[in-house]
Design an enzyme around this catalytic site. Sequence first.
Site, PDB file in Angstrom:
ATOM      1  N   CYS A  72       0.662  -1.273   0.119  1.00  0.00           N
ATOM      2  CA  CYS A  72       0.036   0.149   0.108  1.00  0.00           C
ATOM      3  C   CYS A  72       0.693   1.209   0.182  1.00  0.00           C
ATOM      4  CB  CYS A  72      -1.048  -0.117   1.181  1.00  0.00           C
ATOM      5  SG  CYS A  72      -2.480   0.906   0.850  1.00  0.00           S
ATOM      6  N   HIS A 102      -3.232  -5.733   2.251  1.00  0.00           N
ATOM      7  CA  HIS A 102      -2.838  -5.857   3.450  1.00  0.00           C
ATOM      8  C   HIS A 102      -3.622  -7.007   3.958  1.00  0.00           C
ATOM      9  CE1 HIS A 102      -1.862  -1.410   4.441  1.00  0.00           C
ATOM     10  NE2 HIS A 102      -2.988  -1.269   3.581  1.00  0.00           N
TER      11      HIS A 102
HETATM   12  N1  GLN Z   1      -1.833   6.982   2.037  1.00  0.00           N
HETATM   13  C1  GLN Z   1      -1.973   5.803   0.914  1.00  0.00           C
HETATM   14  C2  GLN Z   1      -3.516   6.029   0.201  1.00  0.00           C
HETATM   15  O1  GLN Z   1      -4.454   6.316   0.945  1.00  0.00           O
HETATM   16  C3  GLN Z   1      -1.778   4.617   1.624  1.00  0.00           C
HETATM   17  C4  GLN Z   1      -2.662   3.922   2.513  1.00  0.00           C
HETATM   18  C5  GLN Z   1      -2.434   2.677   3.091  1.00  0.00           C
HETATM   19  O2  GLN Z   1      -1.111   2.308   3.224  1.00  0.00           O
HETATM   20  N2  GLN Z   1      -3.378   1.835   3.419  1.00  0.00           N
HETATM   21  O3  GLN Z   1      -3.598   5.776  -0.980  1.00  0.00           O
END
Ligand code: GLN
Length: 258
Positions: free
Chosen positions: A93, A191
């Site tokens: 992510c 995740h």
């Molecule tokens: N900040 C990033 C987004 O919202 C990654 C979010 C995350 O790692 N879940 O796209």
Amino acid sequence: MKLTIGHLYPDLLNLYGDQGNIRCLQKRLQWRGIEAQVQSLTSDSAIDFTKLDLVLLGGGSDREQELACRFLSGQKEAFRDYAEHGGTVLAVCGGYQLLGNYYQTGDMLLEGLGILDIYTKWESKRLVGNIILNSSLTFSSRPVVGFENHGGRTYIGNHTPFGQVISGCGNTEASGYEGVVCKNIIGTYLHGPLLPKNPEICDYLLERSLKQKYGASQTLGTLPDRLEHLANSDIVKRFTPRKFFFFPSLSKSKREKS
Ligand code: GLN
């Protein structure tokens, strides 16, 4: 034999149980009698990439991602060199977005590491939920399962995706593809944590690291994985749309992705 796993910035990039990926890597090595050393590299650590066999970057909020990006800017060349020469990386992510050229939100442009020729643009509608993929990295027909929550849409150009989306969104809601696989790098929005529910992906990363360190003849034997497969198939049953019950194979490795 021994593998050293570098967990980058667990103090910043640590969403949705990403730490569980480290435990999974460690356990699956130990079960095979291979020593697993984990270096927890917090944002104040000096990182020596030449001592690492596998690097994990987790996800984070935009604010944490900005901080991680600032700390990583001093390590850019060393990280790039590691990845270009076959170093194994799992980036989830926010970590996946950081491997690209840039991440653009409404009011900031974060320059990425440039390890992957991809870029990410933020949109206000977040893509949240369980996600199921068909990936050519799982040798069985078992799908890859996980959970996504991101505002970023990632455009991967000519890169090979990690998987074809069966349920959920992935890189963008329109592309039908998720993540990137390049050299020994997996970048993904999944995740979960990803690896305990998808042991074949864990073993893929471990085997890549072993081959890189000890030579191409290294292979990992299989483990029983009864509980892991139950967890995986439970999610597949709950979230797979009926039309996909016979999974199409991702036969072409490179396609138009986004
Ligand atoms: N900040 C990033 C987004 O919202 C990654 C979010 C995350 O790692 N879940 O796209």
